[in-house]
Design an enzyme around this catalytic site. Structure first.
Site, short mmCIF file in Angstrom:
data_model
loop_
_atom_site.label_atom_id
_atom_site.label_comp_id
_atom_site.label_asym_id
_atom_site.label_seq_id
_atom_site.Cartn_x
_atom_site.Cartn_y
_atom_site.Cartn_z
CG ASP A 70 58.17 78.61 21.23
OD1 ASP A 70 57.86 77.41 21.35
OD2 ASP A 70 59.20 79.09 21.72
CB SER A 71 54.37 80.90 25.14
OG SER A 71 53.75 79.64 25.18
N GLY A 156 50.69 74.78 33.20
CA GLY A 156 52.10 75.19 33.26
C GLY A 156 52.45 75.89 34.55
CG ASP A 158 48.65 79.59 34.15
OD1 ASP A 158 49.46 80.42 33.69
OD2 ASP A 158 47.69 79.15 33.49
CE LYS A 178 47.05 82.02 31.07
NZ LYS A 178 47.45 80.61 30.98
P1 IMP Z 1 55.90 75.57 24.07
O1 IMP Z 1 54.83 74.60 23.71
O2 IMP Z 1 57.26 75.18 23.68
O3 IMP Z 1 55.57 76.97 23.63
O4 IMP Z 1 55.92 75.51 25.66
C1 IMP Z 1 55.53 76.53 26.43
C2 IMP Z 1 55.71 76.17 27.89
O5 IMP Z 1 55.78 77.41 28.59
C3 IMP Z 1 54.50 75.43 28.46
O6 IMP Z 1 54.68 74.05 28.48
C4 IMP Z 1 54.40 76.00 29.86
O7 IMP Z 1 55.28 75.32 30.71
C5 IMP Z 1 54.91 77.41 29.68
N1 IMP Z 1 53.80 78.36 29.40
C6 IMP Z 1 53.53 79.01 28.24
N2 IMP Z 1 52.42 79.75 28.35
C7 IMP Z 1 51.98 79.55 29.60
C8 IMP Z 1 50.84 80.05 30.31
O8 IMP Z 1 49.98 80.80 29.80
N3 IMP Z 1 50.73 79.64 31.58
C9 IMP Z 1 51.64 78.81 32.18
N4 IMP Z 1 52.68 78.30 31.57
C10 IMP Z 1 52.86 78.67 30.27
#
Ligand code: IMP
Length: 201
Positions: A70-71, A156, A158, A178
């Site tokens: 989760d990010s 995303g 980036d 990256k």
């Molecule tokens: P998750 O699937 O709920 O973890 O959504 C993470 C969201 O954070 C993604 O849809 C992106 O918008 C953003 N995100 C997470 N990691 C990255 C990355 O490495 N680069 C760019 N955006 C990211």
């Protein structure tokens, strides 16, 4: 060891597979594991909660080890937003396109001076086994938010994010570059340490 990735984001599965391949995990997608598409509601208040919820749902569904990331992006001038809402930033419940999210971020940050455009990508990776063992690790990558998108790689946010020590955005760096410095790479390297402590301990 085969581990099923909870994420449906093909970019993230690719990064997880590339980074963990180096330490002996064979991460496969839900589709490769034959798991039908089902939604996992990401309603936690923290990256940790959402990461565990996603990993557990997939492990319970398929009975195999599962890994979830989760990010998101945390911007200081916005009090940590978009944070756990990163994927849904431009709409409150649905996942939005990267273009919509990036546009909203740039609009909200229009008045923020260059020196205050600091933030970080955060990733919490959780590996869960069918016997209930859980390993979770967090990684962060500090950087600055630009005033316009640059580059065509990655996904995303980036194109808006320039990691500290670089003059290229994540979308201008190669995938290999990256993967050496990203929040996900750092979380996975911390996870690797946890696993090796567990195996040796
Ligand atoms: P998750 O699937 O709920 O973890 O959504 C993470 C969201 O954070 C993604 O849809 C992106 O918008 C953003 N995100 C997470 N990691 C990255 C990355 O490495 N680069 C760019 N955006 C990211």
């Amino acid at each position: 060891m085969i581990v099923v990735a909870a994420t449906q984001n093909a970019h993230k599965v690719k990064e997880l597979t590339e980074i963990t391949g180096a330490f002996g995990l064979n991460v496969i997608s839900r589709a490769e594991a034959g798991i039908p598409d089902f939604d996992i509601e990401e309603d936690g208040a923290t990256f940790e909660e959402n990461s565990l919820k996603k990993a557990r749902a997939v492990m319970e569904y398929c009975g195999a080890a599962a890994i979830a990331d989760d990010s998101g992006l945390a911007v200081d001038a916005l009090g940590g937003a978009p944070g756990v809402m990163s994927a849904r930033f431009a709409g409150s419940h649905r996942e939005c396109s990267d273009a919509e999210n990036n546009k909203k971020l740039l609009t909200l940050m229009d008045d923020i001076p260059d020196e205050d455009r600091t933030g970080r990508f955060v990733s919490v990776v959780t590996l869960i086994f069918p016997d209930g063992r859980v390993f979770a690790a967090r990684g962060e990558c500090e950087g600055r938010i630009g005033r316009e998108g640059r580059g065509v790689g990655g996904f995303g946010y980036d194109p808006l994010f320039t990691p500290d020590g670089f003059d290229k955005t994540f979308a201008e760096l190669s995938q290999t570059e990256k993967n050496e410095i990203s929040h996900r790479a750092k979380a996975l390297s911390a996870l690797k340490e946890l696993l090796s402590d567990f195996v040796s301990g």
